[in-house]
Structures are given as structure tokens and as C-alpha cells.
Design an enzyme around this catalytic site. Structure first.
Site, PDB file in Angstrom:
ATOM      1  CG  ASP A 113       1.239  -2.764  -5.797  1.00 18.49           C
ATOM      2  OD1 ASP A 113       0.169  -2.387  -5.952  1.00 18.49           O
ATOM      3  OD2 ASP A 113       1.822  -3.156  -7.112  1.00 18.49           O
ATOM      4  CG  ASP A 251      -3.920   2.127   0.040  1.00 19.87           C
ATOM      5  OD1 ASP A 251      -4.114   2.372  -1.099  1.00 19.87           O
ATOM      6  OD2 ASP A 251      -3.231   0.918   0.300  1.00 19.87           O
ATOM      7  CG  HIS A 280      -1.018   1.643  -3.725  1.00 17.76           C
ATOM      8  ND1 HIS A 280      -1.524   0.545  -2.999  1.00 17.76           N
ATOM      9  CD2 HIS A 280      -0.364   1.148  -4.801  1.00 17.76           C
ATOM     10  CE1 HIS A 280      -1.372  -0.539  -3.769  1.00 17.76           C
ATOM     11  NE2 HIS A 280      -0.375  -0.003  -4.571  1.00 17.76           N
TER      12      HIS A 280
END
Length: 308
Positions: A113, A251, A280
Site C-alpha cells: 500500500d 485484490d 487489498h
């Protein structure tokens, strides 16, 4: 918030010794376990080191030193309540300060991320300290970020000037519901982990970063972070660092077909992409499996170095 303020049900799942460092005037929390070459695990928004709880001990057992910082504004680190404290370059500078204080070298940097742009900013600027990279559900180029980020609902609406503080601040839409919706096994997550993410961001002021940091995602060429991401793309494309690409096959934010393969095109020498169960926040569903992939990758690097 400090570690001794965590509820017991969280501390049981997070049994690591807390350490703190002063970085650019802020108090940064991190854990530092084991011995050997360092593996640094970087989280993004709105998580903290707890995301890696199932990966720390397996990597330590493989003979590595594992360091997991909480970015300033998250977890058990200090939480500035000024928006100016939360720039992409500022977070990269905070991470760099910690790495240099600990004098880390031969680093395997695990980027997830926002840990991607932040960690890669460090890696590309400090190649002498680096050994390898692991890339997971992240990106390192200006445009487009992801189709998810171009939608009016929910992304652009959530980060609008008034709606963002209302939904993400007052109603913790990201710190609470957002992570829950981005895992595969939601029942397990609600039982074992959701409290840990909500507890460390207890009020709207502490949740400031959850709507401020995403505003640094470039949505057009005039965005303030465009030059930073253009630089990252250029530098990473030239990188020869050994790289492992791991992705959650489910994801929905950075879909594997687009994003993991783009990294593979940028870094054709990279191993992967290797797909695991996960949306995610893939560490929540496949933490031990990801730890094993990292261990095996580093073992192969050790053997290659030993054979030279």
C-alpha cells in the site's frame, strides 16, 4: 496511545516489545525482533504493524532481524493533528530517519500500500543500504493510480473536503469498515483483528491521516505528487535489486492482472508475481504463506551469494 493502553485481547496477538525513536520531531513506534540481515515490513493506510503479526515470528525463525515501524500518524506512533505533517515526502523522510538511526544495511524492504511509495523513496535514494525488495498491492508511477481511485463513489466522495472528515473521521469508514471489506475471510477478521485497527485510531483527530494521505494519489497531471511518482517510476525501472512480487488474487484496489504485471514489466528480473489468497490487505488472509515466500526468496539469495 502506547502499547500498555492496548486491550488485553490485542496484546495477546501482538506480544512484541515496543521501541520508540525520535524521527524529525515525532515519536515513532517500531518493533525490532531477531538477529541477522534486516527485513523491514511497511504498512499503509489505515493499518499499522499489527498487519504483520503473523509474519514476524516465522521470518525471525529463519535467521533474520525483523523491524516493523508504525508510520507517524498510525498505530502506536505519535499522531500529529496538522495536515501539513502528512506529506508523502514527509513520511519518506521519517522512514529514512529511522533506518539511519538503526544503521540498517542489507535491507529486504517489504512494501505494501502506501509503504510502497514511502519505502521505495527510501530504497531508490539509499541503494547502498538495500539488498532486496518485496512488492505487494502497491504502485510506483503517476497515472493512472487504479480504476478504483478514479470512481466518484466511494473514493473521490470519501476524500472530498467536507465529506472525507465526516465519513472517515467521525464515522471511521476506512479505519473500521474499510479494512473489513478488503479481506477475504471477514468473519475471522472481525473476530481477531478489527478491534486492533479501530483501537489505535479512537477519535476523529487521530484519524486525520486516513483521509489526508490518500489525497496525495495523483488523479491528474497537475497533482502535487506527480513529480515524486514520475521519479519513482524512472528510478525503479533502472533498479537491479533482487525483487519478489506477491499479490492477493482477489485484490479489488490494485488488481493483480494490471498492477503486479506492470511491476513485472518494469522489473523483468523480479520473481513472480506469486498470487496468494487475499484482497487489498492480503497479510490478513495469507500472512504465514507470504512470510514463507519471503524466507525462501532470501534463502535463495543467500545461496547465490555463497556460490560466488
Amino acid at each position: 496511545m502506547f502499547d500498555n493502553a492496548l486491550p488485553e485481547e490485542i496484546r495477546v496477538k501482538w506480544p512484541f516489545t515496543s521501541r520508540y525513536a525520535d524521527v524529525n520531531g515525532w515519536r515513532m513506534h517500531y518493533v525490532d525482533e531477531g538477529e541477522g540481515d534486516p527485513v523491514v515490513l511497511l504498512h499503509g493506510n489505515p493499518t499499522w504493524g499489527f498487519l504483520y503479526r503473523d509474519m514476524i515470528e516465522p521470518i525471525v525463525r529463519s535467521g533474520r532481524r525483523v523491524i516493523v515501524p508504525d508510520m507517524i500518524g498510525f498505530g502506536l506512533s505519535e499522531k500529529p493533528t496538522r495536515e501539513q505533517a502528512h506529506t508523502l515526502d514527509g513520511h519518506a523522510a521519517n522512514l529514512t530517519a529511522l533506518m539511519r538511526q538503526l544503521d540498517l544495511r542489507r535491507i529486504m524492504l517489504v512494501c505494501h500500500d502506501w509503504g510502497g511509495p514511502t519505502g521505495l523513496s527510501f530504497a531508490m535514494s539509499n541503494p547502498d543500504r538495500m539488498r532486496a525488495l518485496t512488492l505487494m498491492s502497491t504502485w510506483a508511477w503517476p497515472m493512472p493510480p487504479a480504476e478504483f481511485h478514479t470512481r466518484f463513489f466511494p473514493w473521490r466522495m470519501m476524500h472530498a473536503p467536507l465529506v472525507g472528515p465526516y465519513l472517515l473521521g467521525k464515522h471511521r469508514a476506512l479505519a473500521g469498515r474499510g479494512v473489513y471489506l478488503s479481506v477475504v475471510d471477514r468473519q475471522k477478521f472481525a473476530r481477531d483483528a478489527q478491534l486492533a485497527y479501530e483501537t489505535v485510531l479512537p477519535d476523529p483527530a487521530s484519524r486525520l491521516l486516513t483521509w489526508v494521505w490518500p489525497r496525495w494519489i495523483p488523479l491528474d497531471e497537475s497533482a502535487r505528487a506527480t513529480e515524486r511518482f514520475a521519479w519513482l517510476e524512472q528510478e525503479l525501472s533502472r533498479s537491479k535489486l533482487p525483487t519478489l512480487i506477491v499479490w492477493g488474487r482477489e485484490d479489488e484496489v490494485f488488481d493483480a492482472a494490471t498492477f503486479s504485471n506492470r511491476f513485472k514489466q518494469m522489473l523483468p528480473h523480479a520473481e513472480g508475481p506469486l498470487l496468494v489468497t487475499g484482497r487489498h490487505f492480503l497479510q490478513e488472509d495469507s500472512g504465514p504463506e507470504i512470510a514463507d515466500l519471503i524466507r525462501l526468496f532470501l534463502d535463495r539469495l543467500d545461496k547465490e551469494e555463497g556460490a560466488r
